[in-house]
Design an enzyme around this catalytic site. Structure first.
Site, PDB file in Angstrom:
ATOM      1  N   VAL A 170       0.854  -1.190   0.000  1.00 37.46           N
ATOM      2  CA  VAL A 170       0.000   0.000   0.000  1.00 37.46           C
ATOM      3  C   VAL A 170       0.888   1.238   0.000  1.00 37.46           C
ATOM      4  O   VAL A 170       1.780   1.364   0.830  1.00 37.46           O
ATOM      5  CB  VAL A 170      -0.930   0.021   1.244  1.00 37.46           C
ATOM      6  CG1 VAL A 170      -1.772   1.292   1.261  1.00 37.46           C
ATOM      7  CG2 VAL A 170      -1.814  -1.213   1.276  1.00 37.46           C
TER       8      VAL A 170
ATOM      9  N   ALA B  14       4.449   4.135   2.897  1.00 36.38           N
ATOM     10  CA  ALA B  14       4.008   2.885   2.275  1.00 36.38           C
ATOM     11  C   ALA B  14       4.225   1.748   3.268  1.00 36.38           C
ATOM     12  O   ALA B  14       4.906   1.919   4.279  1.00 36.38           O
ATOM     13  CB  ALA B  14       4.787   2.628   0.993  1.00 36.38           C
ATOM     14  N   LYS B  15       3.646   0.630   2.997  1.00 31.63           N
ATOM     15  CA  LYS B  15       3.868  -0.554   3.844  1.00 31.63           C
ATOM     16  C   LYS B  15       3.455  -1.777   3.046  1.00 31.63           C
ATOM     17  O   LYS B  15       2.613  -1.682   2.139  1.00 31.63           O
ATOM     18  CB  LYS B  15       3.024  -0.460   5.123  1.00 31.63           C
ATOM     19  CG  LYS B  15       3.530  -1.313   6.281  1.00 31.63           C
ATOM     20  CD  LYS B  15       4.622  -0.609   7.070  1.00 31.63           C
ATOM     21  CE  LYS B  15       5.125  -1.458   8.209  1.00 31.63           C
ATOM     22  NZ  LYS B  15       6.001  -0.696   9.116  1.00 31.63           N
ATOM     23  N   GLY B  16       4.022  -2.910   3.397  1.00 32.27           N
ATOM     24  CA  GLY B  16       3.656  -4.138   2.703  1.00 32.27           C
ATOM     25  C   GLY B  16       3.556  -5.290   3.672  1.00 32.27           C
ATOM     26  O   GLY B  16       3.974  -5.189   4.830  1.00 32.27           O
TER      27      GLY B  16
END
Ligand code: NAD
Length: 443
Positions: free
Chosen positions: A87, A132-134
């Site tokens: 994201v 962001a992050k995943g």
């Protein structure tokens, strides 16, 4: 009587030029969870945003959300599928930046919230990144090393369409480490046909990683702690410190506080809780944890019940383990004058209110643990220039950024009579929305 627009052939409608869509359920603020909590935090700062408030909806929806299927061959020959996410919450101030989490309970809502908190954190310390992050919904403990590598590589390849050194730069988070970053860097580089060290941070030093990265978060925790202590007239030398989690963040923060003359009186980790009124021997405790994997069994310390940790007499409390540790159940018992959030999200919103009523100063995660991403930024800059700095240089730059960021947040809290958490959100949201305003809308 006006009629609702009727669907036309091909699914198009004769819709009015301007219309508002209902939020999808996962964006619904009533659907509480990490994303719901984040939305409440944004609502709380909106009255302080002045003219920039017209852009606030930018913060209430992620810019880009990617869900990927991650199929791999297991060692037994069968095929397993895992769900992965990346994201990008906001990229107004620069490329997306944030870690990748491997955990069986990872959800899209959680990754969305974590990506948004990265936008806030990066803006709060004024590094030129968005957020962001995943994550992958997988229990990495159930995988062999080969399976873990294949999951990492396939996931990297799937999200390869949106990441890149100038687009979005992943880093380690829960259950991912330097080795996972090395595989991600290699996979991205193979697909691109050129080695791209700057696509991830938190890499091994021999692959373009940065000196000082491992200690950076704990050093940042210590730096803002000292800055805050000075402002509330708390002497660090002789102060009693309690630390939950004695790993990368808590271990380093504890060591630095002890070196500054503080007494680390209590430490809790997954193995139990130890206490010594006169102060624990921190270097010996770190060596014990390195050998035994936990603080349990450390000689010369009293073992206390895990729940008693929250009421130990102390001046500074550092939660540096897990989310949602300080809750309605223990917030009223905390003795400390100051809580420094080393972990992400260790304090529930209800507990936050209780601590504020009791005049306990909370240094929020979005500023207190931003040292890690700050040195990740240095790593990325060093990778671009292929010129690497000394550890002393890195630490000095880190301390300067953390002090300046904290001073700005403190001033806003003071001027507006709000908590440091709200002040950090005000500083960060203004920076993000100012960038949004300058850039304008495309097309
Ligand atoms: P780590 O794995 O090095 O250490 C985690 C510590 O928490 C260990 O001491 C472990 O024993 C302890 N712990 C685990 N379960 C526990 C439980 N049930 N009760 C008490 N203690 C428990 O992890 P870390 O890198 O130090 O990260 C800690 C926190 O800081 C996480 O919330 C992480 O998201 C956050 N954080 C880390 C960084 C970083 O650069 N490492 C940056 C920002 C935020």
């Amino acid at each position: 009587m006006s009629q609702a627009p009727q669907p036309q052939a091909g699914g198009a409608t004769s819709a009015p030029a301007v219309f508002t869509q209902a939020l999808p359920s996962y964006l619904d603020p009533q659907h509480l969870g990490p994303w719901g909590i984040y939305l409440q935090q944004v609502d709380r700062v909106t009255p302080y945003l002045g003219k920039l408030a017209r852009w606030v909806d930018t913060l209430k929806r992620p810019k880009r959300t990617l869900i990927v299927d991650v199929p791999i061959h297991l060692d037994n020959g069968s095929v397993a599928h895992f769900e992965g996410y990346r994201v990008q919450h906001n990229t107004s101030r620069g490329p997306g930046k944030g870690g990748v989490r491997f955990h069986q309970d990872v959800t899209l809502s959680e990754v969305m919230a974590l990506s948004a908190w990265m936008s806030i954190k990066n803006a709060a310390v004024n590094v030129p990144y968005g957020g962001a992050k995943g994550g992958i919904r997988v229990d990495p403990r159930q995988l062999t090393q080969g399976e873990l590598e294949r999951v990492t590589r396939r996931y990297t390849s799937e999200i390869g369409i949106i990441i890149g050194p100038t687009k979005d730069i992943p880093a380690p988070d829960v259950n991912t480490n330097e080795q996972v970053m090395a595989w991600m860097m290699d996979t991205y580089s193979m697909n691109e046909g050129a080695t791209a060290t700057g696509v991830v941070t938190g890499k091994p030093v021999d692959l373009g990683g940065s000196l000082g990265r491992r200690e950076a978060t704990g050093r940042g925790v210590f730096t803002v702690g000292v800055e805050a202590a000075r402002r509330i007239g708390l002497e660090v030398a002789g102060a009693r410190v309690a630390v939950q989690g004695f790993g990368n963040v808590g271990g380093v923060a504890g060591k630095l506080f002890a070196e500054a003359g503080a007494k680390v009186v209590a430490v809790q980790d997954h193995g139990g809780t130890i206490y010594r009124e006169a102060g624990l021997d921190v270097p010996a405790l770190l060596a014990h944890v390195a050998r035994q994997g936990s603080v349990a069994g450390f000689p010369g310390a009293e073992v206390i019940a895990n729940d008693a940790f929250w009421s130990v007499p102390c001046d500074i409390l550092i939660p540096a383990a897990l989310e949602a540790q300080i809750t309605e159940a223990n917030a009223a018992r905390i003795q400390a004058r100051m809580v420094i959030e080393g972990a992400n999200g260790p304090t529930t919103p209800q507990a936050d209110d209780i601590l504020r009523e009791r005049n306990v100063l909370v240094l929020p995660d979005v500023i207190a643990n931003a040292g890690g991403v700050t040195v990740s930024y240095f790593e990325w800059v060093q990778d671009f220039s292929s010129f690497f700095w000394s550890e002393d240089e890195i630490n000095a730059r880190l301390v300067k950024i953390m002090k300046e960021a904290f001073a700005a947040v403190w001033q806003v809290a003071d001027e507006n009579k709000v908590s440091l958490r709200t002040a950090t959100f005000i500083v960060a949201c203004k920076r993000i929305l100012h960038a949004r305003d300058l850039r304008g809308l495309y097309p």
